[in-house]
Motif scaffolding. Structure first.
Motif, PDB file in Angstrom:
ATOM      1  N   GLU A   1       0.805  -1.226   0.000  1.00 47.69           N
ATOM      2  CA  GLU A   1       0.000   0.000   0.000  1.00 47.69           C
ATOM      3  C   GLU A   1       0.835   1.272   0.000  1.00 47.69           C
ATOM      4  O   GLU A   1       0.287   2.372  -0.080  1.00 47.69           O
ATOM      5  CB  GLU A   1      -0.986   0.016   1.172  1.00 47.69           C
ATOM      6  CG  GLU A   1      -0.362  -0.275   2.510  1.00 47.69           C
ATOM      7  CD  GLU A   1      -0.523  -1.727   2.923  1.00 47.69           C
ATOM      8  OE1 GLU A   1      -0.318  -2.628   2.069  1.00 47.69           O
ATOM      9  OE2 GLU A   1      -0.852  -1.957   4.108  1.00 47.69           O
ATOM     10  N   ASP A   2       2.144   1.137   0.111  1.00 52.13           N
ATOM     11  CA  ASP A   2       3.028   2.294  -0.015  1.00 52.13           C
ATOM     12  C   ASP A   2       3.359   2.606  -1.478  1.00 52.13           C
ATOM     13  O   ASP A   2       4.028   3.599  -1.775  1.00 52.13           O
ATOM     14  CB  ASP A   2       4.336   2.067   0.747  1.00 52.13           C
ATOM     15  CG  ASP A   2       4.135   1.966   2.250  1.00 52.13           C
ATOM     16  OD1 ASP A   2       4.754   1.092   2.873  1.00 52.13           O
ATOM     17  OD2 ASP A   2       3.341   2.770   2.791  1.00 52.13           O
ATOM     18  N   THR A   3       2.913   1.759  -2.366  1.00 52.47           N
ATOM     19  CA  THR A   3       3.125   1.993  -3.794  1.00 52.47           C
ATOM     20  C   THR A   3       2.467   3.305  -4.203  1.00 52.47           C
ATOM     21  O   THR A   3       1.268   3.490  -4.000  1.00 52.47           O
ATOM     22  CB  THR A   3       2.555   0.832  -4.622  1.00 52.47           C
ATOM     23  OG1 THR A   3       3.290  -0.354  -4.341  1.00 52.47           O
ATOM     24  CG2 THR A   3       2.617   1.143  -6.110  1.00 52.47           C
ATOM     25  N   ALA A   4       3.266   4.214  -4.745  1.00 57.62           N
ATOM     26  CA  ALA A   4       2.759   5.545  -5.080  1.00 57.62           C
ATOM     27  C   ALA A   4       3.859   6.337  -5.765  1.00 57.62           C
ATOM     28  O   ALA A   4       5.024   5.920  -5.790  1.00 57.62           O
ATOM     29  CB  ALA A   4       2.321   6.278  -3.817  1.00 57.62           C
ATOM     30  N   VAL A   5       3.475   7.474  -6.292  1.00 61.45           N
ATOM     31  CA  VAL A   5       4.457   8.473  -6.707  1.00 61.45           C
ATOM     32  C   VAL A   5       4.658   9.405  -5.525  1.00 61.45           C
ATOM     33  O   VAL A   5       3.685   9.934  -4.974  1.00 61.45           O
ATOM     34  CB  VAL A   5       3.984   9.245  -7.946  1.00 61.45           C
ATOM     35  CG1 VAL A   5       5.011  10.322  -8.310  1.00 61.45           C
ATOM     36  CG2 VAL A   5       3.763   8.298  -9.115  1.00 61.45           C
ATOM     37  N   TYR A   6       5.903   9.602  -5.146  1.00 57.12           N
ATOM     38  CA  TYR A   6       6.246  10.426  -3.998  1.00 57.12           C
ATOM     39  C   TYR A   6       6.775  11.774  -4.470  1.00 57.12           C
ATOM     40  O   TYR A   6       7.674  11.832  -5.310  1.00 57.12           O
ATOM     41  CB  TYR A   6       7.281   9.719  -3.138  1.00 57.12           C
ATOM     42  CG  TYR A   6       6.698   8.573  -2.340  1.00 57.12           C
ATOM     43  CD1 TYR A   6       6.310   7.392  -2.969  1.00 57.12           C
ATOM     44  CD2 TYR A   6       6.507   8.684  -0.960  1.00 57.12           C
ATOM     45  CE1 TYR A   6       5.740   6.349  -2.255  1.00 57.12           C
ATOM     46  CE2 TYR A   6       5.948   7.633  -0.230  1.00 57.12           C
ATOM     47  CZ  TYR A   6       5.567   6.475  -0.888  1.00 57.12           C
ATOM     48  OH  TYR A   6       5.002   5.437  -0.169  1.00 57.12           O
ATOM     49  N   TYR A   7       6.226  12.821  -3.897  1.00 60.41           N
ATOM     50  CA  TYR A   7       6.596  14.175  -4.267  1.00 60.41           C
ATOM     51  C   TYR A   7       7.217  14.891  -3.079  1.00 60.41           C
ATOM     52  O   TYR A   7       6.686  14.843  -1.953  1.00 60.41           O
ATOM     53  CB  TYR A   7       5.381  14.966  -4.711  1.00 60.41           C
ATOM     54  CG  TYR A   7       4.661  14.406  -5.910  1.00 60.41           C
ATOM     55  CD1 TYR A   7       3.628  13.490  -5.762  1.00 60.41           C
ATOM     56  CD2 TYR A   7       5.012  14.806  -7.201  1.00 60.41           C
ATOM     57  CE1 TYR A   7       2.962  12.975  -6.862  1.00 60.41           C
ATOM     58  CE2 TYR A   7       4.348  14.301  -8.309  1.00 60.41           C
ATOM     59  CZ  TYR A   7       3.329  13.385  -8.129  1.00 60.41           C
ATOM     60  OH  TYR A   7       2.674  12.881  -9.222  1.00 60.41           O
ATOM     61  N   CYS A   8       8.296  15.579  -3.350  1.00 61.54           N
ATOM     62  CA  CYS A   8       8.922  16.467  -2.374  1.00 61.54           C
ATOM     63  C   CYS A   8       8.241  17.829  -2.496  1.00 61.54           C
ATOM     64  O   CYS A   8       7.873  18.244  -3.601  1.00 61.54           O
ATOM     65  CB  CYS A   8      10.401  16.555  -2.719  1.00 61.54           C
ATOM     66  SG  CYS A   8      11.300  17.940  -2.057  1.00 61.54           S
ATOM     67  N   ALA A   9       8.089  18.519  -1.387  1.00 61.18           N
ATOM     68  CA  ALA A   9       7.397  19.808  -1.457  1.00 61.18           C
ATOM     69  C   ALA A   9       7.931  20.801  -0.445  1.00 61.18           C
ATOM     70  O   ALA A   9       8.390  20.428   0.637  1.00 61.18           O
ATOM     71  CB  ALA A   9       5.904  19.608  -1.224  1.00 61.18           C
ATOM     72  N   LYS A  10       7.871  22.042  -0.827  1.00 56.61           N
ATOM     73  CA  LYS A  10       8.020  23.156   0.118  1.00 56.61           C
ATOM     74  C   LYS A  10       6.613  23.432   0.614  1.00 56.61           C
ATOM     75  O   LYS A  10       5.700  23.647  -0.179  1.00 56.61           O
ATOM     76  CB  LYS A  10       8.605  24.382  -0.585  1.00 56.61           C
ATOM     77  CG  LYS A  10       8.735  25.621   0.276  1.00 56.61           C
ATOM     78  CD  LYS A  10       9.366  26.757  -0.518  1.00 56.61           C
ATOM     79  CE  LYS A  10       9.506  28.023   0.316  1.00 56.61           C
ATOM     80  NZ  LYS A  10       8.233  28.734   0.485  1.00 56.61           N
ATOM     81  N   THR A  11       6.421  23.355   1.907  1.00 57.08           N
ATOM     82  CA  THR A  11       5.074  23.441   2.440  1.00 57.08           C
ATOM     83  C   THR A  11       4.916  24.672   3.335  1.00 57.08           C
ATOM     84  O   THR A  11       5.893  25.310   3.720  1.00 57.08           O
ATOM     85  CB  THR A  11       4.733  22.179   3.247  1.00 57.08           C
ATOM     86  OG1 THR A  11       5.513  22.170   4.450  1.00 57.08           O
ATOM     87  CG2 THR A  11       5.040  20.917   2.454  1.00 57.08           C
ATOM     88  N   ILE A  12       3.668  24.959   3.669  1.00 50.28           N
ATOM     89  CA  ILE A  12       3.411  26.106   4.536  1.00 50.28           C
ATOM     90  C   ILE A  12       3.098  25.668   5.950  1.00 50.28           C
ATOM     91  O   ILE A  12       2.820  26.496   6.822  1.00 50.28           O
ATOM     92  CB  ILE A  12       2.259  26.966   3.992  1.00 50.28           C
ATOM     93  CG1 ILE A  12       0.939  26.182   4.014  1.00 50.28           C
ATOM     94  CG2 ILE A  12       2.576  27.479   2.598  1.00 50.28           C
ATOM     95  CD1 ILE A  12      -0.275  27.055   3.766  1.00 50.28           C
ATOM     96  N   THR A  13       3.169  24.361   6.191  1.00 49.08           N
ATOM     97  CA  THR A  13       2.861  23.829   7.510  1.00 49.08           C
ATOM     98  C   THR A  13       3.603  22.520   7.709  1.00 49.08           C
ATOM     99  O   THR A  13       4.029  21.876   6.744  1.00 49.08           O
ATOM    100  CB  THR A  13       1.352  23.602   7.670  1.00 49.08           C
ATOM    101  OG1 THR A  13       1.099  23.061   8.978  1.00 49.08           O
ATOM    102  CG2 THR A  13       0.827  22.604   6.638  1.00 49.08           C
ATOM    103  N   ILE A  14       3.758  22.155   8.966  1.00 47.98           N
ATOM    104  CA  ILE A  14       4.337  20.849   9.287  1.00 47.98           C
ATOM    105  C   ILE A  14       3.216  19.851   9.596  1.00 47.98           C
ATOM    106  O   ILE A  14       3.448  18.652   9.698  1.00 47.98           O
ATOM    107  CB  ILE A  14       5.301  20.944  10.496  1.00 47.98           C
ATOM    108  CG1 ILE A  14       6.076  19.636  10.697  1.00 47.98           C
ATOM    109  CG2 ILE A  14       4.529  21.319  11.741  1.00 47.98           C
ATOM    110  CD1 ILE A  14       7.018  19.665  11.881  1.00 47.98           C
ATOM    111  N   ALA A  15       2.022  20.347   9.739  1.00 53.40           N
ATOM    112  CA  ALA A  15       0.920  19.518  10.223  1.00 53.40           C
ATOM    113  C   ALA A  15       0.391  18.606   9.123  1.00 53.40           C
ATOM    114  O   ALA A  15      -0.289  19.056   8.188  1.00 53.40           O
ATOM    115  CB  ALA A  15      -0.192  20.411  10.751  1.00 53.40           C
TER     116      ALA A  15
END
Length: 124
Positions: A88-102
């Motif tokens: 179930e971890d099969t996926a495309v993983y994206y890195c991001a600059k985010t506006i929150t840690i939550a």
């Protein structure tokens, strides 16, 4: 900023992978960075996030204890160590600059920038 992910691939259940995300600019000013993923046929979901100085991290519940996020500001790189991988971890993983840690926050407005993604396939 450009974010370029790498490290994805095919791994057997129970295996490990380490994803990397290289930024085209300094990430020192990025208060938060994170990883999100999109499984086949599903929407985008949070994986994990980290503060600028790595003092705080947050994980989606299903990743707790298996995934570890880290960053190296000197190398302008974000990492995701993934252990005990499941199908179930099969996926495309994206890195991001985010506006929150939550990671419980709605994703719609949480991402400032993101990369093209790296595909992770967990299968025997």
């Amino acid at each position: 900023v450009q974010l370029v992910e790498s490290g994805g691939g095919l791994v057997q259940p129970g295996g490990s992978l380490r994803l990397s995300c290289a930024a085209s600019t300094s990430i020192l000013s990025f208060n938060y960075m994170g990883w999100v993923r999109q499984a086949p046929g599903k929407g985008l979901e949070w994986v994990s996030a980290i503060t600028r100085n790595s003092a705080y991290t947050d994980y989606a519940e299903s990743m707790l204890g298996r995934f570890t996020i880290s960053r190296d500001n000197a190398k302008n790189t974000l990492y995701l160590q993934m252990n005990s991988l499941k199908s179930e971890d099969t996926a495309v993983y994206y890195c991001a600059k985010t506006i929150t840690i939550a990671t419980h926050a709605a994703l719609g407005n949480a991402l400032d920038a993101w990369g093209q993604g790296t595909r992770v396939t967990v299968s025997s």
